[in-house]
Design a protein around this motif. Structure first.
Motif, PDB file in Angstrom:
ATOM      1  N   LYS A  50      45.584  44.594  55.985  1.00 19.11           N
ATOM      2  CA  LYS A  50      45.789  44.210  56.820  1.00 19.11           C
ATOM      3  C   LYS A  50      45.742  44.851  58.349  1.00 19.11           C
ATOM      4  N   ASP A  51      44.443  44.179  58.356  1.00 15.74           N
ATOM      5  CA  ASP A  51      43.753  44.390  59.845  1.00 15.74           C
ATOM      6  C   ASP A  51      43.609  43.041  60.475  1.00 15.74           C
ATOM      7  N   SER A  52      43.357  42.603  61.334  1.00 14.01           N
ATOM      8  CA  SER A  52      43.497  41.540  61.696  1.00 14.01           C
ATOM      9  C   SER A  52      42.500  40.086  60.737  1.00 14.01           C
ATOM     10  N   THR A  53      41.837  41.021  60.150  1.00 17.74           N
ATOM     11  CA  THR A  53      41.131  39.554  59.247  1.00 17.74           C
ATOM     12  C   THR A  53      41.093  39.496  58.360  1.00 17.74           C
ATOM     13  N   GLN A  54      42.617  40.195  57.829  1.00 18.79           N
ATOM     14  CA  GLN A  54      42.728  39.630  56.864  1.00 18.79           C
ATOM     15  C   GLN A  54      42.478  38.953  55.037  1.00 18.79           C
ATOM     16  N   THR A  55      41.218  39.914  55.183  1.00 21.22           N
ATOM     17  CA  THR A  55      40.452  39.445  54.251  1.00 21.22           C
ATOM     18  C   THR A  55      41.158  39.983  52.769  1.00 21.22           C
ATOM     19  N   ALA A  56      41.115  39.024  51.644  1.00 20.21           N
ATOM     20  CA  ALA A  56      41.187  39.701  49.895  1.00 20.21           C
ATOM     21  C   ALA A  56      40.068  40.864  49.593  1.00 20.21           C
ATOM     22  N   GLN A  57      40.920  41.596  49.228  1.00 20.95           N
ATOM     23  CA  GLN A  57      39.935  42.484  48.312  1.00 20.95           C
ATOM     24  C   GLN A  57      40.842  42.415  47.069  1.00 20.95           C
ATOM     25  N   VAL A  58      41.764  42.242  46.004  1.00 22.61           N
ATOM     26  CA  VAL A  58      42.184  42.301  45.548  1.00 22.61           C
ATOM     27  C   VAL A  58      42.713  40.970  44.247  1.00 22.61           C
ATOM     28  N   PHE A  59      42.484  40.186  43.192  1.00 18.32           N
ATOM     29  CA  PHE A  59      42.628  38.606  42.812  1.00 18.32           C
ATOM     30  C   PHE A  59      43.604  39.257  41.707  1.00 18.32           C
ATOM     31  N   ILE A  60      44.653  38.605  41.456  1.00 17.15           N
ATOM     32  CA  ILE A  60      45.662  39.196  40.217  1.00 17.15           C
ATOM     33  C   ILE A  60      45.589  38.431  38.848  1.00 17.15           C
ATOM     34  N   TYR A  61      45.225  37.603  38.479  1.00 16.54           N
ATOM     35  CA  TYR A  61      44.819  36.577  37.871  1.00 16.54           C
ATOM     36  C   TYR A  61      46.648  36.683  36.265  1.00 16.54           C
ATOM     37  N   LYS A  62      47.648  35.754  37.015  1.00 18.92           N
ATOM     38  CA  LYS A  62      48.223  36.051  35.609  1.00 18.92           C
ATOM     39  C   LYS A  62      48.542  34.495  34.336  1.00 18.92           C
ATOM     40  N   HIS A  63      48.083  35.580  33.139  1.00 19.59           N
ATOM     41  CA  HIS A  63      48.230  34.714  32.088  1.00 19.59           C
ATOM     42  C   HIS A  63      49.468  33.808  31.874  1.00 19.59           C
ATOM     43  N   ASN A  64      49.985  35.405  31.620  1.00 17.08           N
ATOM     44  CA  ASN A  64      51.591  35.325  31.042  1.00 17.08           C
ATOM     45  C   ASN A  64      52.326  35.482  31.668  1.00 17.08           C
ATOM     46  N   LYS A  65      53.426  36.290  31.410  1.00 15.65           N
ATOM     47  CA  LYS A  65      54.723  37.133  32.240  1.00 15.65           C
ATOM     48  C   LYS A  65      54.207  38.908  31.933  1.00 15.65           C
ATOM     49  N   VAL A  66      53.157  38.711  30.602  1.00 15.72           N
ATOM     50  CA  VAL A  66      52.534  40.257  30.146  1.00 15.72           C
ATOM     51  C   VAL A  66      51.248  40.423  31.177  1.00 15.72           C
ATOM     52  N   THR A  67      50.399  39.998  30.329  1.00 15.45           N
ATOM     53  CA  THR A  67      48.876  39.974  30.588  1.00 15.45           C
ATOM     54  C   THR A  67      48.015  39.455  31.976  1.00 15.45           C
ATOM     55  N   SER A  68      48.041  39.995  32.658  1.00 14.06           N
ATOM     56  CA  SER A  68      46.428  39.828  34.078  1.00 14.06           C
ATOM     57  C   SER A  68      45.802  40.217  33.914  1.00 14.06           C
TER      58      SER A  68
END
Length: 427
Positions: A104-122
């Motif tokens: 949430k700082d000024s850099t707004q750097t990604a820290q977590v990536f959530i890849y959604k295979h389907n509605k249930v599994t990521s």
């Protein structure tokens, strides 16, 4: 001071007193308002991050997405290397949804990536700390039992669609009855009742179906029951049995295609073939016409002994089931299996096409018995292993409440058309 001069002061006193009490109440109400609960998803407090929800566009890669969210390429390479045994970042697919949790700082750097295979599994890739980790996350699923009933107006697929159910349920029911019921020959006004499981996330979002517990089709006035039961106490494999404990499954399926087909040509030793100058030429197979790319199934378990493209047969597969029986499937668009593979009954071995000598998309299904081609529809084919007698009392006790439940499900009621004369009479 006279009373009439005092009264206005008394009124003003009560007025301001009431106003003061109202202000106090308002203040008290403001104090009592609870703080909003944190948004917890995938095990993270989303309030602590800038949340970006998006889908992977054509041509995008994991690296491109990370770069756009201010992750440098040395870190991207480190992430890919650290998680390669858990998740291959090269396999992200176009149109798949993902969520990024950024600082949430000024850099707004990604820290977590959530890849959604389907509605249930990521797959969650967490690289906010020095230790990079990737793991699978599954949303909690709630399973409920459902009851439905329907009537055939044109075909089973349409009936299922009319009930607002997915085609996958129609395919499952077709699998259950594929040995005892020809779905191509269902008649108008045949009826069915089903008891099955449906899976939900967040109590409202349906994510598919579970087990079909019981079903009954009324076809040509006869009730055809199916109950899910584990009779194989060693392998614990469930099967479907009828109300007399007879196994619905047979050693061979009636068709290599589920139910969206028509028999365009039968086994005929004196058939005239247009492709060969309308001369008599034996047709030692059964042609199942279907759309191109329709899956073709192995009608019984066995070993693939041929998988090739040759002459008029086009792409074909031949399976040896035992010392007596073999089957062959011709004119495929593509083959899925190789020589030496063992396939189980119902496995997809290829897809309908028009390769070889053919005037339209279909699969020519050929059947061998003791090395000689025969018509499977005229053969008395062996049944699968029946239920052991010692298990039947337990089975009948098991299906008793299911049969009562099926029989109590109401069938859809037809709406009668009211003609104008009836409207006038009713008025």
């Amino acid at each position: 001071m006279k009373l009439k001069n005092i009264i206005p002061f008394i009124v003003l006193f009560f007025f301001f007193s009431c106003k003061k009490e109202e202000k106090q109440k308002v203040i008290e109400q403001v104090v009592e308002v609870e703080k909003p609960k944190p948004v917890i998803k995938y095990g993270f407090n989303f309030d602590n991050y800038k949340v970006v929800n998006d889908t992977i566009k054509n041509g995008e890669s994991f690296g491109i997405i990370m770069d756009r969210h201010h992750v440098m390429y040395p870190k991207i390479n480190a992430i890919a290397t650290a998680i390669k045994d858990t998740f291959d970042v090269r396999r992200v697919r176009t149109n798949k949804a993902y969520t990024i949790l950024a600082s949430k700082d000024s850099t707004q750097t990604a820290q977590v990536f959530i890849y959604k295979h389907n509605k249930v599994t990521s797959t969650i890739i967490d690289f906010k700390d020095s230790i990079i980790k990737a793991y699978t996350y599954k949303k909690p699923i709630k399973i409920i039992d459902r009851e439905v009933s329907g009537k055939i107006t044109s075909n089973f697929s349409v009936a299922i669609d009319t009930l607002g159910l997915r085609p996958t349920l129609a395919n499952t029911i077709a699998d259950i009855y594929s040995w005892t019921l020809d779905f191509y020959r269902l008649q108008k006004d045949d009826t069915f009742k089903l008891i099955f499981e449906e899976k939900f996330i967040n109590d409202t979002v349906s994510v598919g179906y579970g087990r079909v517990k019981a079903a009954v089709f009324n076809h040509k006035g006869k009730d055809l029951y199916a109950y899910r039961f584990i009779a194989d106490t060693i392998r614990q494999i469930p099967e479907y049995f009828d109300d007399e404990a007879s196994l619905l499954r047979r050693q061979f399926l009636k068709s290599p295609i589920k139910f969206q087909y028509r028999i365009s040509s039968r086994y005929n030793l004196r058939r005239r073939i247009r492709l060969y100058g309308n001369r008599i030429r034996a047709h030692k197979g059964t042609d199942f016409a279907a759309k191109i790319n329709t899956p073709i199934m192995a009608t019984a378990s066995g070993t693939v002994v041929e998988s090739a493209r040759r002459g008029g047969n086009g792409n074909y597969v031949k399976i040896r089931h035992n010392g007596t029986y073999s089957t062959q499937y011709l004119h495929m668009k593509r083959r899925k299996v190789r020589v030496g593979e063992y396939v189980q009954q119902g496995d997809i071995i290829g897809w309908v096409g028009m390769t070889g000598n053919t005037s339209g998309p279909h699969v020519c299904y050929r059947f061998w018995k003791n090395g000689r081609q025969v018509d499977p529809f005229r053969e008395k084919l062996p049944s699968a292993k029946p239920m052991e007698e010692s298990l039947k009392p337990k089975y009948f006790e098991f299906i008793k409440p299911l049969k009562e439940q099926l029989d109590s499900i109401s069938l859809p009621v037809e709406e009668k058309e009211i003609i104008p004369e009836q409207i006038v009479a009713n008025n």
